[in-house]
Design a protein around this motif. Structure first.
Motif, PDB file in Angstrom:
ATOM      1  N   ASN A  46      -0.412  -8.770  -7.576  1.00  0.00           N
ATOM      2  CA  ASN A  46      -1.419  -8.994  -8.603  1.00  0.00           C
ATOM      3  C   ASN A  46      -2.764  -8.969  -7.886  1.00  0.00           C
ATOM      4  O   ASN A  46      -3.159  -9.928  -7.250  1.00  0.00           O
ATOM      5  CB  ASN A  46      -1.166 -10.343  -9.286  1.00  0.00           C
ATOM      6  CG  ASN A  46      -2.073 -10.578 -10.461  1.00  0.00           C
ATOM      7  OD1 ASN A  46      -3.213 -10.124 -10.479  1.00  0.00           O
ATOM      8  ND2 ASN A  46      -1.568 -11.300 -11.447  1.00  0.00           N
ATOM      9  N   LEU A  47      -3.433  -7.844  -7.987  1.00  0.00           N
ATOM     10  CA  LEU A  47      -4.613  -7.572  -7.166  1.00  0.00           C
ATOM     11  C   LEU A  47      -5.896  -7.816  -7.958  1.00  0.00           C
ATOM     12  O   LEU A  47      -6.743  -6.947  -8.063  1.00  0.00           O
ATOM     13  CB  LEU A  47      -4.539  -6.131  -6.647  1.00  0.00           C
ATOM     14  CG  LEU A  47      -5.371  -5.765  -5.442  1.00  0.00           C
ATOM     15  CD1 LEU A  47      -5.023  -6.618  -4.241  1.00  0.00           C
ATOM     16  CD2 LEU A  47      -5.195  -4.300  -5.106  1.00  0.00           C
ATOM     17  N   GLY A  48      -6.026  -9.009  -8.511  1.00  0.00           N
ATOM     18  CA  GLY A  48      -7.198  -9.354  -9.310  1.00  0.00           C
ATOM     19  C   GLY A  48      -8.399  -9.710  -8.458  1.00  0.00           C
ATOM     20  O   GLY A  48      -8.957 -10.792  -8.603  1.00  0.00           O
ATOM     21  N   ASN A  78      -3.063  -5.862 -12.554  1.00  0.00           N
ATOM     22  CA  ASN A  78      -4.310  -6.600 -12.712  1.00  0.00           C
ATOM     23  C   ASN A  78      -5.410  -6.031 -11.815  1.00  0.00           C
ATOM     24  O   ASN A  78      -6.138  -6.765 -11.162  1.00  0.00           O
ATOM     25  CB  ASN A  78      -4.091  -8.091 -12.438  1.00  0.00           C
ATOM     26  CG  ASN A  78      -5.228  -8.944 -12.935  1.00  0.00           C
ATOM     27  OD1 ASN A  78      -5.949  -8.568 -13.854  1.00  0.00           O
ATOM     28  ND2 ASN A  78      -5.409 -10.090 -12.320  1.00  0.00           N
ATOM     29  N   ILE A  79      -5.511  -4.720 -11.779  1.00  0.00           N
ATOM     30  CA  ILE A  79      -6.486  -4.045 -10.935  1.00  0.00           C
ATOM     31  C   ILE A  79      -7.851  -4.059 -11.625  1.00  0.00           C
ATOM     32  O   ILE A  79      -7.970  -3.626 -12.771  1.00  0.00           O
ATOM     33  CB  ILE A  79      -6.061  -2.582 -10.669  1.00  0.00           C
ATOM     34  CG1 ILE A  79      -4.631  -2.501 -10.143  1.00  0.00           C
ATOM     35  CG2 ILE A  79      -7.034  -1.892  -9.733  1.00  0.00           C
ATOM     36  CD1 ILE A  79      -4.397  -3.141  -8.828  1.00  0.00           C
ATOM     37  N   LEU A  95       0.347   7.275  -5.555  1.00  0.00           N
ATOM     38  CA  LEU A  95       1.416   6.797  -4.681  1.00  0.00           C
ATOM     39  C   LEU A  95       1.940   5.436  -5.120  1.00  0.00           C
ATOM     40  O   LEU A  95       3.143   5.225  -5.225  1.00  0.00           O
ATOM     41  CB  LEU A  95       0.907   6.692  -3.236  1.00  0.00           C
ATOM     42  CG  LEU A  95       1.845   6.063  -2.220  1.00  0.00           C
ATOM     43  CD1 LEU A  95       3.068   6.946  -1.986  1.00  0.00           C
ATOM     44  CD2 LEU A  95       1.120   5.804  -0.910  1.00  0.00           C
ATOM     45  N   LEU A  96       1.020   4.518  -5.370  1.00  0.00           N
ATOM     46  CA  LEU A  96       1.385   3.140  -5.694  1.00  0.00           C
ATOM     47  C   LEU A  96       1.522   2.960  -7.202  1.00  0.00           C
ATOM     48  O   LEU A  96       0.572   3.224  -7.934  1.00  0.00           O
ATOM     49  CB  LEU A  96       0.319   2.182  -5.158  1.00  0.00           C
ATOM     50  CG  LEU A  96       0.068   2.235  -3.656  1.00  0.00           C
ATOM     51  CD1 LEU A  96      -1.212   1.490  -3.302  1.00  0.00           C
ATOM     52  CD2 LEU A  96       1.243   1.650  -2.905  1.00  0.00           C
ATOM     53  N   PRO A  97       2.685   2.507  -7.667  1.00  0.00           N
ATOM     54  CA  PRO A  97       2.839   2.262  -9.102  1.00  0.00           C
ATOM     55  C   PRO A  97       1.887   1.152  -9.562  1.00  0.00           C
ATOM     56  O   PRO A  97       1.804   0.100  -8.934  1.00  0.00           O
ATOM     57  CB  PRO A  97       4.295   1.814  -9.244  1.00  0.00           C
ATOM     58  CG  PRO A  97       4.958   2.198  -7.966  1.00  0.00           C
ATOM     59  CD  PRO A  97       3.897   2.233  -6.921  1.00  0.00           C
ATOM     60  N   ILE A  98       1.175   1.408 -10.663  1.00  0.00           N
ATOM     61  CA  ILE A  98       0.199   0.452 -11.191  1.00  0.00           C
ATOM     62  C   ILE A  98       0.473   0.236 -12.671  1.00  0.00           C
ATOM     63  O   ILE A  98       0.647   1.193 -13.424  1.00  0.00           O
ATOM     64  CB  ILE A  98      -1.240   0.971 -11.010  1.00  0.00           C
ATOM     65  CG1 ILE A  98      -1.548   1.208  -9.533  1.00  0.00           C
ATOM     66  CG2 ILE A  98      -2.246  -0.001 -11.623  1.00  0.00           C
ATOM     67  CD1 ILE A  98      -2.862   1.909  -9.275  1.00  0.00           C
ATOM     68  N   VAL A  99       0.512  -1.021 -13.082  1.00  0.00           N
ATOM     69  CA  VAL A  99       0.593  -1.398 -14.493  1.00  0.00           C
ATOM     70  C   VAL A  99      -0.523  -2.387 -14.780  1.00  0.00           C
ATOM     71  O   VAL A  99      -1.155  -2.901 -13.860  1.00  0.00           O
ATOM     72  CB  VAL A  99       1.975  -1.984 -14.875  1.00  0.00           C
ATOM     73  CG1 VAL A  99       3.077  -0.954 -14.660  1.00  0.00           C
ATOM     74  CG2 VAL A  99       2.272  -3.242 -14.094  1.00  0.00           C
ATOM     75  N   GLU A 100      -0.752  -2.670 -16.049  1.00  0.00           N
ATOM     76  CA  GLU A 100      -1.873  -3.531 -16.426  1.00  0.00           C
ATOM     77  C   GLU A 100      -1.650  -5.010 -16.096  1.00  0.00           C
ATOM     78  O   GLU A 100      -2.497  -5.641 -15.491  1.00  0.00           O
ATOM     79  CB  GLU A 100      -2.175  -3.376 -17.923  1.00  0.00           C
ATOM     80  CG  GLU A 100      -2.737  -2.022 -18.293  1.00  0.00           C
ATOM     81  CD  GLU A 100      -4.063  -1.729 -17.610  1.00  0.00           C
ATOM     82  OE1 GLU A 100      -4.922  -2.629 -17.546  1.00  0.00           O
ATOM     83  OE2 GLU A 100      -4.220  -0.593 -17.126  1.00  0.00           O
ATOM     84  N   THR A 101      -0.519  -5.570 -16.503  1.00  0.00           N
ATOM     85  CA  THR A 101      -0.331  -7.018 -16.399  1.00  0.00           C
ATOM     86  C   THR A 101       0.820  -7.390 -15.465  1.00  0.00           C
ATOM     87  O   THR A 101       1.704  -6.574 -15.184  1.00  0.00           O
ATOM     88  CB  THR A 101      -0.028  -7.645 -17.778  1.00  0.00           C
ATOM     89  OG1 THR A 101       1.253  -7.177 -18.217  1.00  0.00           O
ATOM     90  CG2 THR A 101      -1.106  -7.287 -18.794  1.00  0.00           C
TER      91      THR A 101
END
Length: 112
Positions: A46-48, A78-79, A95-101
């Motif tokens: 979680n990269l907030g 959480n980018i 490369l890196l999978p990203i989702v919203e929450t």
């Protein structure tokens, strides 16, 4: 200043970052994350944070590769817009999978 916490959500480890990741933080984070990769094969980051250094980006790549080599998975969530822009410019968003929450990330890893 960077703060973070590590939690377990079922069979998924979650590390939540707050603040910004500065130059002095990257090695400390890498050590903590390296410990996680021995314990669990599924990790949500979680990269907030408002800012990341190139060294921190390098650590994300290192961690992703390490998990993949061991059959594990890493998902970012959480980018912030500024960090997302860095990931897009460096093409790491491919490369890196990203989702919203965080909930989406845990669900995605729990399905596997």
């Amino acid at each position: 200043m960077l703060e973070y916490e590590i939690k377990e959500r079922g069979d998924v480890s979650v590390i939540r970052f707050y603040g910004s990741i500065g130059v002095g933080d990257a090695h400390r984070i890498k050590d903590s994350l390296s410990q996680l990769s021995r314990e669990n094969k599924r990790l949500v980051i979680n990269l907030g944070v408002s800012f990341v250094t190139s060294e921190a980006i390098g650590n994300l790549i290192f961690l992703y590769k390490r998990y993949r080599e061991k059959g594990g998975q890493v998902v970012l969530c959480n980018i912030t817009p500024s960090v997302r822009q860095v990931l897009e410019i460096t093409r790491l968003d491919k490369l890196l999978p990203i989702v919203e929450t965080e909930e989406e990330a845990v669900a995605k890893l729990s399905q596997k």
